[in-house]
Design a protein around this motif. Structure first.
Motif, PDB file in Angstrom:
ATOM      1  N   VAL A 172      45.820  40.003  41.317  1.00 58.95           N
ATOM      2  CA  VAL A 172      44.832  40.705  40.509  1.00 58.95           C
ATOM      3  C   VAL A 172      44.830  40.092  39.112  1.00 58.95           C
ATOM      4  CG1 VAL A 172      44.083  42.930  39.573  1.00 58.95           C
ATOM      5  CG2 VAL A 172      45.240  42.842  41.795  1.00 58.95           C
TER       6      VAL A 172
ATOM      7  N   SER B  89      43.482  40.653  35.319  1.00 58.07           N
ATOM      8  CA  SER B  89      43.011  41.784  34.512  1.00 58.07           C
ATOM      9  C   SER B  89      43.017  41.395  33.049  1.00 58.07           C
ATOM     10  CB  SER B  89      43.898  43.010  34.744  1.00 58.07           C
ATOM     11  OG  SER B  89      45.225  42.752  34.318  1.00 58.07           O
TER      12      SER B  89
ATOM     13  N   TYR C   9      39.094  44.112  36.235  1.00 52.90           N
ATOM     14  CA  TYR C   9      39.954  43.604  37.300  1.00 52.90           C
ATOM     15  C   TYR C   9      39.168  42.628  38.173  1.00 52.90           C
ATOM     16  CZ  TYR C   9      42.946  47.547  36.042  1.00 52.90           C
ATOM     17  OH  TYR C   9      43.727  48.434  35.353  1.00 52.90           O
TER      18      TYR C   9
END
Length: 650
Positions: free
Chosen positions: A65, A67, A76
């Motif tokens: 992920v 972010s 995200y």
């Protein structure tokens, strides 16, 4: 070039129009690279994310992920294998092709809820007609200011790349490609865009979040990932099972047989990957859906002992297809498939289906990166739920999210075996109440059937008796008379009840034979044959079994162990042993016998010699839903398990 592939060409740029986070377009990226042999690949992603994006792509098949904060909220980006932009970056790194991220980095971007065709259509009609229809629809939509800024930045960057490269593969969303093509042919000034982004972080996605945040459900992503590489050998049939089992000697010696659920689910992924066609072909979603159903049905049968019939399979696919058509989709999403699984079979099958559909074999909680948990609320606003045992949510733009209710599992393989130290066994009281009530209902049905068999019809004269007999009246309509019926009341009552689900002719499926005495005056004695408690452990000292057949005898505490009684030795099946015991222990004249087939004539003659009578009820005449619920029961090793059994019995 594949007949499905279509590239929009302007100058040295060969643009592949894609829908983000769709498996079909990820596969088209592979075909485009193989057909074009580009000397660079450009992606519709901001250049400020290039370094963490490269690192996240190298971690695949582990999911990551990206972010970063923007306007007091977090943004995200999920790096998953079935996304065409991720596939493009992955191929560039694997084949050492120069990779460029050409999009502009904006702090704010409006949310678009744009109904798009089902991506499965590309596999049937090809990309060219699909893109023509989508592009025509986008011409009618006024672009936002943020879209124009991004498109100008991408067109300018492509102009720069065209001076150094002769074959540029550009992966771009269908909403932007037509305007980028027009801008590419015009002189453009360098746009003012962000050159650097602070606070970009990369994290490992927690494995329990995969089913909730991945755009393609995890089983589909796992199949795509497996088929990217040379296919592994197909697992042998009859391998690891989801049924947790042990042997008595293992308990005595302190040994534990470890069967990890992840191993069984991973084998299902490998087996399905092998059966979706030759290597290198695009997996057909219909075949994926079929494999998911068949593997879930196999796990369901291992756990419950119930077979999934063909009519249930037909009902599932018909229900799922119609549900998808109602939402203007060609094929159902995971939410719709779970609704079909619950409605056309039962909650246990829906859970088995969900468990496999949400399995992604490569994801682990431990990683060289910090692990992050994400939910649907962190990414999307629209959700909906379905209630069986799991709880499911769906996000916008046709993508499904699933979230499970907490269900207790072993913290370590074999932990539940520690609860089997009590030598005494007992039943689970709520199941006792249900089966006692059903036994009383079968007695009422037996009395009603016998009363109807002994009833008589006669022409109406002075009394209506028990009412008009329509059948006899119509049969003798030519006489011009009305027939009435008298139901003769059955003297006495029904003594014992025998229910046979499976005669177990081979004496292999239901080897566990037991006689239980009632614990109080309102509970019957019971003799039964069933699957062994060692086959399916669901909690500490709690086993899940399945009846092959049982006998209920009231009043309690009178019955001897019928399985060791010398009176029933001989050439008798287990079902016949229960019927003989019922005839012997019944205080009333009649015994109800429920089975798929009536008893042998010898047993009926034996009943007549001892002054008893067998009332036969066909198993098919009773509710299959109720029978399925009654057929499963739990054996508790110690009465202390009754307090905690509610947390493990399902």
């Amino acid at each position: 070039m594949s007949e499905l592939l279509h590239l929009e060409t302007f100058g040295p740029v060969h643009a592949l129009p894609v829908l983000h986070y769709r498996m079909e377009f990820a596969h088209l990226v592979r075909e485009a690279v193989q057909a074009l042999h580009p000397d660079c690949i450009a992606l519709e992603l901001p250049s400020t994310l290039e370094s963490p994006f490269r690192r996240a792509v190298r971690r695949l098949p582990e999911l990551s992920v990206l972010s970063y904060p923007a306007q007091e909220q977090s943004v995200y980006l999920i790096i998953e294998p079935a996304d065409p932009l991720v596939e493009g970056g992955r191929l560039a790194l694997e084949q050492e092709i120069p990779l460029f991220l050409v999009d502009a980095d904006l702090d704010a971007y409006p949310a678009h809820d744009e109904p798009l065709p089902d991506s499965y259509a590309v596999q049937r009609i090809g990309l060219a007609p699909f893109y023509r229809e989508v592009a025509a629809r986008y011409r009618e939509i006024l672009p936002a200011e943020e879209d124009l800024r991004r498109e100008q930045a991408m067109a300018f960057r492509l102009q720069q790349l065209s001076r150094e490269h002769s074959r540029i593969l550009f992966l771009c969303g269908m909403a932007h490609l037509e305007r980028i093509r027009e801008l590419y042919g015009k002189p453009l000034a360098q746009p003012l865009v962000r050159a650097r982004r602070e606070g970009v972080e990369i994290a490992n996605l927690h494995p329990e979040c995969c089913q909730e945040v991945l755009a393609e459900y995890p089983f589909l992503s796992a199949l795509y990932e497996t088929r990217r590489a040379p296919l592994p050998p197909e697992p042998a049939q009859g391998g690891a099972s989801l049924r947790k089992s042990f042997h008595a000697f293992e308990l005595i010696n302190g040994g534990k047989r470890e069967i990890r659920e992840e191993v069984v689910l991973a084998e299902s992924v490998q087996r399905s990957a092998r059966r979706l066609g030759p290597e290198g072909e695009l997996p057909d979603r219909q075949k994926v859906m079929l494999r998911l159903f068949l593997e879930a049905a196999r796990h369901y049968s291992q756990e419950t002992g119930d077979r999934v019939e063909r009519w249930q399979m037909r009902a599932f696919f018909r229900f799922a297809r119609n549900y998808a058509l109602l939402t203007r989709r060609l094929l159902p999403d995971l939410f719709q498939m779970l609704a079909a699984a619950r409605g056309c079979l039962d909650d246990n099958f829906a859970y088995a289906f969900y468990r496999l559909a949400s399995h992604y074999p490569w994801q682990r909680e431990a990683s060289d990166l910090p692990t992050i948990r994400l939910s649907a609320a962190d990414l999307w606003s629209a959700t909906r739920r379905i209630r069986f045992r799991p709880k499911e949510q769906q996000r916008g733009k046709g993508r499904s999210l699933v979230k499970m209710l907490n269900r207790k599992k072993e913290r370590a393989p074999g932990e539940w075996l520690e609860g089997f130290d009590d030598p005494s066994i007992c039943s689970y009281p709520p199941e006792d109440l249900a089966i006692e009530e059903y036994g009383r209902n079968l007695k009422r049905l037996g009395v009603l059937q016998l009363s109807e068999e002994q009833g008589r019809s006669e022409p109406f004269s002075t009394s209506m008796l028990d009412g008009i007999d329509m059948r006899e009246t119509l049969r003798n309509l030519h006489e011009g008379k009305i027939y009435v019926r008298e139901n003769r009341r059955l003297r006495g009552g029904v003594g014992c009840v025998v229910v046979i689900f499976d005669e177990d002719a081979g004496a292999e499926r239901f080897p566990y034979c037991m006689t239980w005495l009632g614990e109080h005056e309102q509970e019957s004695d019971m003799a039964f044959f069933a699957t062994p408690p060692t086959d399916h452990i669901v909690g500490p000292g709690i086993s899940r079994c399945e009846y092959g057949g049982f006998l209920l005898s009231y009043p309690p505490r009178r019955i001897y162990d019928v399985w060791s009684d010398p009176d029933y030795r001989g050439d008798f099946t287990k079902a016949e042993v229960l019927l003989l015991a019922a005839l012997d222990y019944a205080l009333e004249k009649d015994v109800v016998y429920v089975a798929a087939r009536p008893p042998r004539s010898y047993l009926k003659q034996y009943a007549g010699r001892i002054g008893k009578r067998v009332i036969y009820l066909p198993l098919g005449s009773l509710s299959p839903v109720t029978l399925k619920k009654l057929r499963v029961f739990h054996v508790l090793f110690g009465k202390d398990k009754r307090e905690l059994a509610k947390d493990y019995v399902w």
